[in-house]
Design a protein around this motif. Structure first.
Motif, PDB file in Angstrom:
ATOM      1  N   TYR A  11       0.856  -1.210   0.145  1.00 16.42           N
ATOM      2  CA  TYR A  11       0.023  -0.086  -0.193  1.00 16.42           C
ATOM      3  C   TYR A  11       1.030   1.293   0.208  1.00 16.42           C
ATOM      4  N   PHE A  12       1.950   1.467   0.774  1.00 11.95           N
ATOM      5  CA  PHE A  12       2.703   2.545   1.009  1.00 11.95           C
ATOM      6  C   PHE A  12       3.461   2.851  -0.234  1.00 11.95           C
ATOM      7  N   TYR A  13       3.975   1.777  -0.922  1.00 13.46           N
ATOM      8  CA  TYR A  13       4.628   1.832  -2.329  1.00 13.46           C
ATOM      9  C   TYR A  13       3.710   2.008  -3.620  1.00 13.46           C
ATOM     10  N   LYS A  14       2.537   2.104  -3.115  1.00 14.40           N
ATOM     11  CA  LYS A  14       1.448   2.341  -4.200  1.00 14.40           C
ATOM     12  C   LYS A  14       1.443   0.958  -5.093  1.00 14.40           C
ATOM     13  N   GLU A  15       1.247  -0.143  -4.704  1.00 13.04           N
ATOM     14  CA  GLU A  15       1.320  -1.327  -5.384  1.00 13.04           C
ATOM     15  C   GLU A  15       2.101  -1.601  -6.673  1.00 13.04           C
ATOM     16  N   PRO A  16       3.000  -1.335  -6.641  1.00 15.64           N
ATOM     17  CA  PRO A  16       4.087  -1.490  -7.771  1.00 15.64           C
ATOM     18  C   PRO A  16       4.183  -2.882  -8.383  1.00 15.64           C
ATOM     19  N   ILE A  65      15.050  -9.676 -13.443  1.00  9.10           N
ATOM     20  CA  ILE A  65      14.812 -11.119 -12.610  1.00  9.10           C
ATOM     21  C   ILE A  65      15.154 -10.429 -11.163  1.00  9.10           C
ATOM     22  N   ILE A  66      14.706 -11.327 -10.277  1.00  9.76           N
ATOM     23  CA  ILE A  66      14.957 -11.381  -8.892  1.00  9.76           C
ATOM     24  C   ILE A  66      15.175 -12.767  -8.124  1.00  9.76           C
ATOM     25  N   GLY A  67      16.309 -12.973  -7.487  1.00 11.97           N
ATOM     26  CA  GLY A  67      16.556 -14.453  -7.115  1.00 11.97           C
ATOM     27  C   GLY A  67      17.986 -14.577  -6.593  1.00 11.97           C
ATOM     28  N   THR A  68      18.477 -15.827  -6.656  1.00 18.66           N
ATOM     29  CA  THR A  68      19.482 -16.368  -5.942  1.00 18.66           C
ATOM     30  C   THR A  68      20.690 -15.379  -6.394  1.00 18.66           C
ATOM     31  N   THR A  69      20.866 -15.001  -7.486  1.00 19.57           N
ATOM     32  CA  THR A  69      22.172 -14.426  -8.006  1.00 19.57           C
ATOM     33  C   THR A  69      22.104 -12.637  -7.961  1.00 19.57           C
ATOM     34  N   GLY A  70      20.807 -12.359  -7.582  1.00 22.30           N
ATOM     35  CA  GLY A  70      20.625 -10.960  -7.233  1.00 22.30           C
ATOM     36  C   GLY A  70      19.264 -10.369  -8.074  1.00 22.30           C
ATOM     37  N   TYR A  71      19.339  -9.045  -8.343  1.00 25.22           N
ATOM     38  CA  TYR A  71      18.301  -8.565  -9.168  1.00 25.22           C
ATOM     39  C   TYR A  71      18.970  -7.767 -10.299  1.00 25.22           C
ATOM     40  N   TYR A  72      18.307  -8.114 -11.557  1.00 24.11           N
ATOM     41  CA  TYR A  72      18.679  -7.478 -12.762  1.00 24.11           C
ATOM     42  C   TYR A  72      17.763  -6.893 -13.528  1.00 24.11           C
ATOM     43  N   PHE A  73      17.956  -5.745 -14.007  1.00 25.52           N
ATOM     44  CA  PHE A  73      16.995  -5.253 -15.104  1.00 25.52           C
ATOM     45  C   PHE A  73      17.765  -3.986 -15.590  1.00 25.52           C
ATOM     46  N   ASP A  74      17.503  -3.842 -17.033  1.00 26.49           N
ATOM     47  CA  ASP A  74      18.112  -2.505 -17.874  1.00 26.49           C
ATOM     48  C   ASP A  74      19.627  -2.909 -17.671  1.00 26.49           C
ATOM     49  N   SER A  75      20.262  -1.694 -17.117  1.00 23.32           N
ATOM     50  CA  SER A  75      21.702  -1.966 -16.902  1.00 23.32           C
ATOM     51  C   SER A  75      22.079  -1.973 -15.529  1.00 23.32           C
ATOM     52  N   SER A 123       9.568  -8.353   2.175  1.00 24.15           N
ATOM     53  CA  SER A 123       8.639  -7.881   1.574  1.00 24.15           C
ATOM     54  C   SER A 123       8.768  -6.269   1.156  1.00 24.15           C
ATOM     55  N   ILE A 124       9.199  -5.601   2.284  1.00 23.71           N
ATOM     56  CA  ILE A 124       9.608  -4.179   1.830  1.00 23.71           C
ATOM     57  C   ILE A 124      10.535  -3.920   0.924  1.00 23.71           C
ATOM     58  N   ASP A 125      11.655  -4.874   0.810  1.00 21.56           N
ATOM     59  CA  ASP A 125      12.877  -4.749   0.089  1.00 21.56           C
ATOM     60  C   ASP A 125      12.214  -5.148  -1.463  1.00 21.56           C
ATOM     61  N   LEU A 126      10.998  -6.182  -1.309  1.00 23.99           N
ATOM     62  CA  LEU A 126      10.633  -6.341  -2.798  1.00 23.99           C
ATOM     63  C   LEU A 126       9.919  -5.137  -3.364  1.00 23.99           C
ATOM     64  N   ASN A 127       9.122  -4.714  -2.625  1.00 25.57           N
ATOM     65  CA  ASN A 127       8.269  -3.471  -3.192  1.00 25.57           C
ATOM     66  C   ASN A 127       9.105  -2.241  -3.528  1.00 25.57           C
ATOM     67  N   GLU A 128      10.189  -2.257  -2.935  1.00 20.81           N
ATOM     68  CA  GLU A 128      11.073  -1.061  -3.214  1.00 20.81           C
ATOM     69  C   GLU A 128      11.854  -1.746  -4.631  1.00 20.81           C
ATOM     70  N   ILE A 129      12.171  -2.721  -4.725  1.00 18.44           N
ATOM     71  CA  ILE A 129      12.547  -3.278  -5.972  1.00 18.44           C
ATOM     72  C   ILE A 129      11.774  -3.274  -7.225  1.00 18.44           C
ATOM     73  N   PHE A 130      10.328  -3.556  -6.981  1.00 18.23           N
ATOM     74  CA  PHE A 130       9.436  -3.239  -8.102  1.00 18.23           C
ATOM     75  C   PHE A 130       9.256  -1.987  -8.619  1.00 18.23           C
ATOM     76  N   LEU A 131       9.345  -1.003  -7.462  1.00 13.96           N
ATOM     77  CA  LEU A 131       9.168   0.126  -7.764  1.00 13.96           C
ATOM     78  C   LEU A 131      10.372   0.721  -8.553  1.00 13.96           C
ATOM     79  N   GLU A 132      11.511   0.278  -8.213  1.00 14.84           N
ATOM     80  CA  GLU A 132      12.708   0.753  -9.112  1.00 14.84           C
ATOM     81  C   GLU A 132      12.855   0.134 -10.465  1.00 14.84           C
TER      82      GLU A 132
END
Length: 470
Positions: free
Chosen positions: A91-96, A127-137, A149-158
């Motif tokens: 909710y805080f991160y506006k459902e990314p 992708i998000i997983g064992t080796t880290g998270y990767y997107f774009d550069s 869960s907080i970290d996940l929402n921040e990653i989705f927002l990013e």
């Protein structure tokens, strides 16, 4: 967000004096608290977040959410702090996650490879997983396969401005500890179930229940129906199945050598011909999982075939180094089933001897160690047992557990120093030999005691043989 707004999210009660206060951030780590933050007091396996409440308030936390607020001012009591933390973060991160096509992949083995295969197929994906998270550069490491869960929402927002699809590994611990609470999954994938994490779950039945609980009634899913848990997850009208037996997606022909595999798949009656750089029977399952997920989202046949045929490899997953007719393979296999699968594949490909170097993680499931030893005994010609991440456990006891599964002791060499063990294997290899270095894969560290040291299996091979991976 005003603090009072969380009442409707988790059925919480916020005191009147706090309801109109603005929430400036969320955290479960007292070291990250800033003025106006809400601190979630999580009771973990090793410590209790309530021990850090005073620190949080000393840093001007607005409020604390805890399962036990006895005698604590500005504390909001929750029946399940972790579940509420996920829902409040969403909710805080506006459902990314809602604005992305999030695909959650669970199972004992194959999660990482499947995410990488999917990323190769889908443009504008991460992708998000064992080796880290990767997107774009962007490429960043993670402490856990599935973050809190907080970290996940921040990653989705990013990720949100850059990607349309997010392919995410979902570990059993993430399911059990509600790290995925509040995340909107468009599709869920089940790969397989074999022994792992019994130090935590105690029985395979408990472990299977944890994995199965990820799938709710109306979730769309892609499942491996060759697996007994996969079969139980089938729901008519919501499922794409894959496997070597009766399924929507299955292989009609396959062959492989040290360079990769050629595969014909029947995909809902259509034939897909794929020349993959990946090795082994089990990677056919990973390819089928990726194909099923792609078909669900309407990706064209030509795009799927082109991407899968072009895909090279996953870091630390059957990563090959070749020198003068000899081959070294670095892989993350750290369960008995994964060790058996990798060695079965390499046994078929080795023109001469199969040499294996491996250990087992300390402070983890001890019952899989002799089974790993047995797999090595049955499939390898020479077994070099060494340290993996012994952590706080006695390395000699870990090695003894592995040796208990090996009945042909003439095959065994023990060298606790992992680097020396690897060099010994590489030095003794001859033309036609394959050296399998198992357990750590992509990891660039080794944990001995409570300290983490830089160590990378691939780096050792690369430097000793002076070659790059293929």
């Amino acid at each position: 967000m005003l603090l009072g707004e969380i009442e409707k999210i988790c059925n919480l009660q916020v005191s009147e004096n706090l309801k109109n206060k603005e929430v400036k951030g969320l955290t479960y780590d007292s070291r990250k608290v800033q003025e106006g933050f809400v601190f979630f007091s999580i009771k973990g396996q090793k410590t209790d977040g309530n021990l850090f409440i005073d620190e949080a308030f000393s840093k001007k936390a607005l409020a604390v959410v805890s399962q036990d607020c006895s005698g604590i001012n500005n504390c909001i009591e929750a029946k399940d702090t972790r579940k509420c933390m996920g829902e409040i973060a969403n909710y805080f991160y506006k459902e990314p996650s809602k604005s992305l096509n999030v695909v959650g992949i669970t199972g004992t083995n194959g999660k990482t490879t499947t995410t990488y295969l999917l990323k190769s197929i889908f443009e504008k994906s991460g992708i998000i997983g064992t080796t880290g998270y990767y997107f774009d550069s962007i490429a960043k490491k993670l402490d856990n396969t599935t973050p809190e869960s907080i970290d996940l929402n921040e990653i989705f927002l990013e990720m949100k401005p850059f990607v349309n699809y997010a392919f995410m590994e979902v570990s059993s611990h993430a399911i059990t500890f509600e790290r995925i609470s509040g995340i909107d999954f468009k599709l869920k994938v089940f790969t397989n179930l074999s022994q792992d994490h019994l130090d935590f779950y105690q029985t395979m039945e408990n472990y299977a229940k944890a994995k199965a609980s990820f799938f709710k009634d109306n979730d769309f899913r892609v499942i491996n129906t060759d697996d007994y848990v996969g079969k139980s997850l089938f729901k008519k009208g919501y499922t794409i199945t894959y496997g070597f037996q009766s399924a929507d997606i299955y292989p009609t022909h396959y062959e492989f050598d040290i360079n990769g595999l050629y595969l014909k798949l029947n995909v809902f009656g259509d034939t897909y011909e794929i020349n993959s750089h990946l090795l082994g029977l089990y990677n056919i399952y990973n390819i089928m999982a990726a194909v099923g997920s792609s078909v669900y989202f309407g990706v064209s046949k030509s795009r799927i075939i082109q991407a899968l045929s072009s895909f090279k490899n996953v870091p630390g997953r059957l990563e090959k180094f070749i020198k003068e007719g000899r081959c070294a393979v670095v892989d993350y296999a750290h369960t008995d089933d994964a060790v058996k699968n990798v060695l079965t594949t390499l046994r078929q490909l080795a023109k001469n001897r199969l040499i294996v170097v491996f250990g087992a993680g300390g402070d983890r499931d001890k019952t899989k160690r002799p089974k790993m030893g047995k797999a090595a005994n049955d499939l390898a010609d020479i077994i070099i047992i060494t340290n993996d991440n012994p952590r706080t456990e006695d390395p000699d006891l870990i090695i003894s557990d592995i040796v208990n599964g090996i009945y042909n002791h003439e095959k065994i060499i023990i060298e606790k120093d992992r680097k020396l063990a690897m060099i010994k294997a590489l030095e003794m290899s001859k033309e036609g030999d394959i050296v399998a270095i198992l357990g750590k894969g992509h990891e660039d560290y080794q944990i001995i005691g409570d300290k983490k040291y830089h160590f990378d299996d691939r780096e050792v091979v690369r430097n000793f043989w002076n070659v790059e991976s293929k």
